[in-house]
Design an enzyme around this catalytic site. Structure first.
Site, PDB file in Angstrom:
ATOM      1  CE1 TYR A 102      -4.049  -2.002   0.416  1.00 12.30           C
ATOM      2  CE2 TYR A 102      -2.671  -3.299   1.880  1.00 12.30           C
ATOM      3  CZ  TYR A 102      -3.824  -3.160   1.136  1.00 12.30           C
ATOM      4  OH  TYR A 102      -4.743  -4.177   1.093  1.00 12.30           O
ATOM      5  CG  ASN A 125     -11.393  -2.790  -7.213  1.00  9.53           C
ATOM      6  OD1 ASN A 125     -12.061  -2.365  -8.151  1.00  9.53           O
ATOM      7  ND2 ASN A 125     -10.563  -3.815  -7.346  1.00  9.53           N
ATOM      8  CB  CYS A 133      -7.694  -4.348  -5.181  1.00  9.24           C
ATOM      9  SG  CYS A 133      -9.129  -5.422  -5.094  1.00  9.24           S
ATOM     10  CG  HIS A 134      -5.662 -10.045  -6.822  1.00 14.46           C
ATOM     11  ND1 HIS A 134      -6.363  -9.469  -7.857  1.00 14.46           N
ATOM     12  CD2 HIS A 134      -4.678 -10.779  -7.393  1.00 14.46           C
ATOM     13  CE1 HIS A 134      -5.829  -9.854  -9.003  1.00 14.46           C
ATOM     14  NE2 HIS A 134      -4.808 -10.641  -8.756  1.00 14.46           N
ATOM     15  CD  GLU A 160      -2.665 -12.306 -10.927  1.00 14.35           C
ATOM     16  OE1 GLU A 160      -1.741 -11.558 -10.530  1.00 14.35           O
ATOM     17  OE2 GLU A 160      -3.794 -11.883 -11.229  1.00 14.35           O
TER      18      GLU A 160
END
Length: 172
Positions: A102, A125, A133-134, A160
């Site tokens: 962040y 979001n 946002c993950h 991912e």
């Protein structure tokens, strides 16, 4: 039901991460995508159901899940303040398989003391996964806050990372 593109609609999608609900505005732009929607969430955003209207969203999600797509090319229209819009646009620049804190995101947006504000914008979001946002973590690298729950955030990141890692890194 076959609605015209001028009619706001929603639909349901099956994903490897659980059921998802998505909403399109009257122009056919995605305004909301949530995983494991509750009845309350569905009724709060009531409009006609038209799964066929979400064909392109479903196609791109299927490509993502098959490891064939890393970036989404869908018209988006999330509703939010100018600051939220700025944060959500910055989230889309975080590469597939990458993460940032962040604080790093706040500094990238020219607000070095704005980590908490970034966190609040992240929490609101409305377009999960597509606005990634993950990919934002706590300063120490920990999983923190995710509207879909930390297990979902962990599953998205693991998915991912496994597909972006060098061959053999995650093999048994």
């Amino acid at each position: 039901m076959n609605s015209s593109p001028r009619t706001a609609v929603h639909g349901l999608l099956d994903t490897r991460f659980g059921p998802a609900a998505a909403w399109l505005n009257r122009d056919g732009a995605l305004t909301r995508l949530i995983f494991n929607p509750t009845p309350e969430q569905m009724s709060a955003h009531a409009c006609p159901r038209d799964d066929a209207a979400l064909a392109e969203t479903a196609r791109q999600l299927a490509q993502y899940q098959a490891g064939e797509r890393r970036d989404f090319d869908l018209p988006l229209a999330p509703v939010g303040t100018p600051f939220q819009q700025q944060v959500w646009a910055a989230l889309r620049l975080i590469p597939y398989g990458a993460t940032m804190s962040y604080g790093e995101l706040a500094r990238a947006l020219g607000n070095p003391d704005g980590a908490r504000a970034i966190g609040r914008a992240n929490a609101t979001n409305p377009i999960a996964l597509i606005v990634p946002c993950h990919r934002v973590l706590g300063a120490d690298g920990s999983l923190t806050g995710y509207a879909g729950g930390l297990p979902l955030k962990a599953a998205l990141l693991r998915f991912e990372l496994e597909r972006s890692a060098p061959p053999g890194l995650f093999s048994a």
